[in-house]
Enzyme design. Structure first.
Site, PDB file in Angstrom:
ATOM      1  N   CYS A  11       0.972  -1.268  -0.072  1.00 25.48           N
ATOM      2  CA  CYS A  11      -0.102  -0.150   0.096  1.00 25.48           C
ATOM      3  C   CYS A  11       0.840   1.170   0.004  1.00 25.48           C
ATOM      4  O   CYS A  11       2.069   1.029   0.149  1.00 25.48           O
ATOM      5  CB  CYS A  11      -0.908  -0.054   1.132  1.00 25.48           C
ATOM      6  N   CYS A  87      -4.169  -0.803  -2.169  1.00 21.60           N
ATOM      7  CA  CYS A  87      -4.830   0.405  -2.396  1.00 21.60           C
ATOM      8  C   CYS A  87      -4.440   0.812  -4.104  1.00 21.60           C
ATOM      9  O   CYS A  87      -3.352   0.531  -4.631  1.00 21.60           O
ATOM     10  CB  CYS A  87      -4.104   1.392  -1.544  1.00 21.60           C
ATOM     11  N   CYS A  95       6.652  -0.147  -9.348  1.00 20.26           N
ATOM     12  CA  CYS A  95       7.227  -1.103  -8.411  1.00 20.26           C
ATOM     13  C   CYS A  95       8.509  -1.211  -8.541  1.00 20.26           C
ATOM     14  O   CYS A  95       8.952  -1.291  -9.660  1.00 20.26           O
ATOM     15  CB  CYS A  95       6.340  -2.203  -8.283  1.00 20.26           C
TER      16      CYS A  95
END
Length: 182
Positions: A11, A87, A95
């Site tokens: 998240c 989220c 990422c």
């Protein structure tokens, strides 16, 4: 010995949803899964309502901390089998490259920490999201991973993230999920 699957729950702030996901996977997975949580921009503090929810299922909370996902992108970090974003903001971010190239899926949930109001209203928001996460975790941990090929596993984890979580299905009521401690 059966394989233990490493799972990273992400998240943005790593204070609520990802923390609850970590605890639920570790508790309900009964040793078949080892979950971790992290955030792209960790706030440094775990939300006390998330801690309250995890204590309700007997999950030890004394070592929980809000941490960066960078900790899990290093060569010496545990190699993840699965990475779930919980989220929408984290799902849209770039990422790190995870060692081992784990399977990824987005399981979006509303942010209970964003709820304004009385302590009781905040507590109810956390209970709702906790139960929604629990429902998806239960679907995930029940997958026969050893018998599915990679394409089938990917399809299943993506589909779990698409399951409707509002209103909460009766089959995912907290009392029906055999928590470790009531």
């Amino acid at each position: 010995m059966d394989k233990v699957y490493n799972v990273l729950v992400l998240c943005t702030g790593n204070s609520a949803r990802s923390i609850m996901g970590e605890g639920l996977i570790n508790t309900l997975g009964k040793g078949r899964f080892k979950a971790y949580s992290a955030g792209s921009h960790p706030g440094g503090v775990v939300n006390p309502y998330a801690i309250e929810q995890l204590k309700s299922i007997g999950y030890p909370t004394d070592t929980l901390r809000s941490k960066s996902w960078d900790e899990f992108a290093t060569p010496d970090a545990p190699q993840m089998d699965f990475v779930f974003t919980v989220c929408d903001k984290a799902a849209g971010e770039t990422c790190p490259i995870w060692p081992g190239h784990p399977m990824t899926a987005h399981w979006g949930f509303e942010d209970p920490a964003a709820v304004e109001g009385s302590d009781e209203e905040k507590r109810r928001a956390f209970q709702t999201i906790f139960r929604q996460i629990m429902c998806r975790v239960r679907a995930f941990i029940s997958l026969p991973l050893e018998r599915l090929d990679a394409a089938a596993i990917k399809r299943e984890i993506v589909d779990i993230g698409k399951t409707q979580v509002m209103p909460l299905p009766e089959s995912c009521a907290k009392d029906d999920l055999d928590p470790v401690v009531q």
